[in-house]
Write a protein that holds these residues in place. Sequence first.
Motif, short mmCIF file in Angstrom:
data_model
loop_
_atom_site.label_atom_id
_atom_site.label_comp_id
_atom_site.label_asym_id
_atom_site.label_seq_id
_atom_site.Cartn_x
_atom_site.Cartn_y
_atom_site.Cartn_z
N SER A 360 -9.73 7.29 -7.58
CA SER A 360 -9.45 5.87 -7.77
C SER A 360 -8.14 5.42 -7.14
O SER A 360 -7.87 4.23 -7.05
N THR A 361 -7.31 6.33 -6.69
CA THR A 361 -6.07 5.92 -6.03
C THR A 361 -6.28 5.88 -4.53
O THR A 361 -7.12 6.60 -3.99
N VAL A 363 -4.42 6.92 -2.04
CA VAL A 363 -4.14 8.20 -1.39
C VAL A 363 -5.21 9.20 -1.77
O VAL A 363 -5.71 9.96 -0.94
N LYS A 365 -8.24 8.68 -2.41
CA LYS A 365 -9.49 8.43 -1.70
C LYS A 365 -9.51 9.14 -0.35
O LYS A 365 -10.54 9.62 0.10
N ASP A 405 -6.74 12.42 -8.45
CA ASP A 405 -6.00 11.27 -8.99
C ASP A 405 -4.83 11.71 -9.84
O ASP A 405 -3.76 11.11 -9.81
N VAL A 408 -1.94 12.47 -7.70
CA VAL A 408 -1.35 11.26 -7.11
C VAL A 408 -0.55 10.49 -8.16
O VAL A 408 0.59 10.09 -7.92
N VAL A 409 -1.15 10.32 -9.32
CA VAL A 409 -0.48 9.58 -10.39
C VAL A 409 0.76 10.34 -10.86
O VAL A 409 1.81 9.75 -11.10
N ASN A 412 3.62 9.82 -8.62
CA ASN A 412 4.22 8.51 -8.87
C ASN A 412 5.15 8.58 -10.09
O ASN A 412 6.26 8.06 -10.07
N MET A 413 4.70 9.27 -11.10
CA MET A 413 5.52 9.41 -12.31
C MET A 413 6.77 10.23 -12.02
O MET A 413 7.87 9.91 -12.51
N THR B 259 -12.23 0.11 -8.15
CA THR B 259 -10.88 0.67 -8.08
C THR B 259 -10.15 0.10 -6.88
O THR B 259 -10.76 -0.39 -5.93
N GLY B 260 -8.83 0.15 -6.94
CA GLY B 260 -8.03 -0.27 -5.80
C GLY B 260 -7.78 -1.75 -5.75
O GLY B 260 -7.00 -2.24 -4.94
N GLU B 263 -4.14 -2.68 -7.17
CA GLU B 263 -3.09 -2.18 -6.29
C GLU B 263 -2.90 -3.09 -5.09
O GLU B 263 -1.78 -3.28 -4.61
N ASP B 269 5.14 -0.22 -6.40
CA ASP B 269 4.68 1.17 -6.36
C ASP B 269 4.27 1.59 -7.78
O ASP B 269 4.93 2.38 -8.42
N TYR B 271 0.59 2.09 -10.40
CA TYR B 271 -0.87 2.14 -10.48
C TYR B 271 -1.33 1.37 -11.71
O TYR B 271 -1.47 1.94 -12.79
N GLN B 273 -4.13 0.12 -12.80
CA GLN B 273 -5.34 0.49 -13.52
C GLN B 273 -5.12 1.73 -14.38
O GLN B 273 -5.58 1.80 -15.51
N HIS B 274 -4.39 2.68 -13.84
CA HIS B 274 -4.11 3.89 -14.63
C HIS B 274 -3.19 3.56 -15.80
O HIS B 274 -3.33 4.14 -16.88
N LYS B 286 2.32 8.85 -20.19
CA LYS B 286 1.84 8.19 -18.98
C LYS B 286 2.29 6.74 -18.93
O LYS B 286 2.66 6.23 -17.87
N GLY B 289 5.78 6.86 -17.87
CA GLY B 289 5.88 7.44 -16.53
C GLY B 289 5.38 6.49 -15.46
O GLY B 289 5.90 6.45 -14.34
N LEU B 290 4.34 5.70 -15.78
CA LEU B 290 3.77 4.81 -14.77
C LEU B 290 4.52 3.50 -14.66
O LEU B 290 4.09 2.59 -13.96
#
Lengths: 426, 328
Positions: A360-361, A363, A365, A405, A408-409, A412-413, B259-260, B263, B269, B271, B273-274, B286, B289-290
């Motif tokens: 779903s991200t 990158v 993909k 994912d 990737v996530v 980011n974290m 998805t996407g 974004e 920077d 996400y 949806q997550h 999370k 963190g997100l």
Amino acid sequence: MKDQILKFFKKIEPDKQKSPFMHTLYDGFFTFALVPNSVTKGKGVHLRDGMDLKRTMTMVVIALLACFLVGTYNIGHQHFLALGQYTGLMEGWHLKLVHGLIKLVPIYAVAMIVGLGIEFFYASKKGHGIEEGFLVSGALIPLIMPPDIPLWILAFSVVFAVIIGKEAFGGTGMNVLNVALLSRVFIFFAYPTFISGDEVWVSGLEKIDGIYQSVQYGWAHHLFDSIFGWFDAAKFGAGGVAVMDGFSGATPLGLAAKGGWEAVTQVYTSSDMFWGLIPGSIGETSKPFIILGALFLIGIGIASWRIMLSMVLGAAFAGILFNAWGATPFMQVPWYDHFIMGSFLFAMAFMATDPVTAASTSVGKLYYGFLIGMLGILIRVFNPAYPEGWMLAILLMNVFAPLIDHFVVQSNMNRRTKRAAKATAA
Amino acid sequence: MNNGAWPLIRQRPFQILADVKEVPVNVFISTFDSAPLAPNLNLVAEGRGTAFQTGVNVLNKLTSGKVYLGLDARGKEAPSSVFTQAANVEKYWFQGKHPVGNVGVQIHHIAPINSNEKVWTMGVQDVITLGAMFSERRFNAERVVALTGAELNKPQYVRTYMGASLSELLNGNLKHDHVRIISGDVLSGEQKAPDSYLDFYDDQVTVVKEGDYFETFGWLVPSMKRPTVSKTFSNFLSPNRRFEADTNTHGEKRAFVVTGQYEDLLPMDIYPQHLMKAILVNDFEKIEGLGIYELVEEDVALCEFACTSKQPLQKILRQGLDMVHEQG
């Protein structure tokens, strides 16, 4: 017009308490005909985009329409080609079209009735609206089946795919594995003789005393024969015609596994393979129309170009690698010819891009597509029993997509944590 | 601050009233609003340069860091000299589509908020009021408010006061009754009853048509007057086309499928949806963190507008913000 439809629906609305199933069914058709009059809440956005899930799914089905048309015609074309009749593309077109429809319509109907039936049932049980996911799955399933698939096997596979693959996980949007591919993989492992080997890809043939001949046509063919009779057009006849000499029914991939590219080109020309005038699953043979569908989906922003592009790159990478190695005839098949054999393009355009089961991200993909491309060629070239890899490659990567994912996530974290640590230090 | 200017300052994360005991790491002011039909802040600042500068100077004394100005580089109109000539500030220029004018997006690109930090944000008019307290020695609650929306006879700017009465502002200006009155913009404002008042921080009133109608095969038609970011409508071929906005949801709520999409609409920077999914399942690690600290409702509003599954992102985000806030 709108008022009349509204009035009609109000009149037939079943009682929600007494018959929840009927009400769910009603609601499904009602929202299909009329987009509901719901308005946005007092807080949050007050305007909503005109886009919804029904539209998203419909667009994919529209992209598949060309594949349906060509696929239908090709069923008939291959049938008569095997018999050595009407070998020209447009010769006997009415027979080819009708033969194709007689094969395709029951497959489509069974897939839809069984699949949507299960969707409706679960929707009414859980008390939410009918979700649109199966519109696409139900359109994809017929296209990836051999034209002669027995309908009871098809029904079983759809039941398995929808219940175990989707509803068990919570319905549309929650499934881990691609529903359409799951139905195919079910047949692949449960009834392998119906979906692999050289003998299954041309419809309406049977083997009697070791020689293929066309089956005795059934009532549907006879019905159309009497219609054709009014126009003095050519008819199906009774059937039982032997195939022409040298007919093998083998797919290009089957040939390539045995004798490499040379063996393929002895039977099929590149242009036949490109245009899709070869035996195969119903919808996956015609490359130009698949590419058209893929471009359409990319153009309107429904399918991910990242997945498609990286999948092409992945397949090319694996193909070039095998070309350099070249230990078996199949490895020597030029890498660019892999694209027009088998179902690479179909898998790329319509299977790998399923947003629910793909990474779903953005990158993610790229990795996801690349790995599918590589694995698919790998399985295609090395699997001795069944020389096609996309179904297994995509299902495998479906399973790994959440992992991709996750990385990737997580990165980011981590970036964020590092930044915070730096700020504290400074 | 005894004079009542304190509520003008808002603190992030969480978009709350600033804590008197905390010294903000930085202060951010966006000098343009990119939301639909948003008021032009150049007009607002016209002639109030001294007050604005005084406000900025005061803020400089209150922060341990700097005061940042986000300036409009989209090119349609040069920012007012009040902003470009302001002293004692760091200026950053921003270019792009909405939500580029959101101060949250600007913060993300200037000096992103970390979990342990507090920053302040202020609106241009709030800074002016704050400055006027020092330069004019009075709490000037005057506000320029934009009355917007296609359902008005005459969209206009009016000079009024904070929390003005909506019925007075809109008196006789409505085309018809079947409308929704919003304090703020259509993406993140709040619906108001016709006899209630403007929200404290808002400088805009939007009036849109209520969309409680059915639409025959609405999911199929190729081109419509609806606003959309989707290319499944032919609208994208004619970007200047006029559309009719109303409050219809254009579809039903569904699980996250596409998805996407978020974004693409959130120039950060992050996400989204997550993050939303993490909030829904209370996954604290999370959520933090997100980057929930960097977001407030208005930042995800455009994502919510476009969401194919009609998910209430702003509500989910607020739920997450409240949860994290409570846990301290």
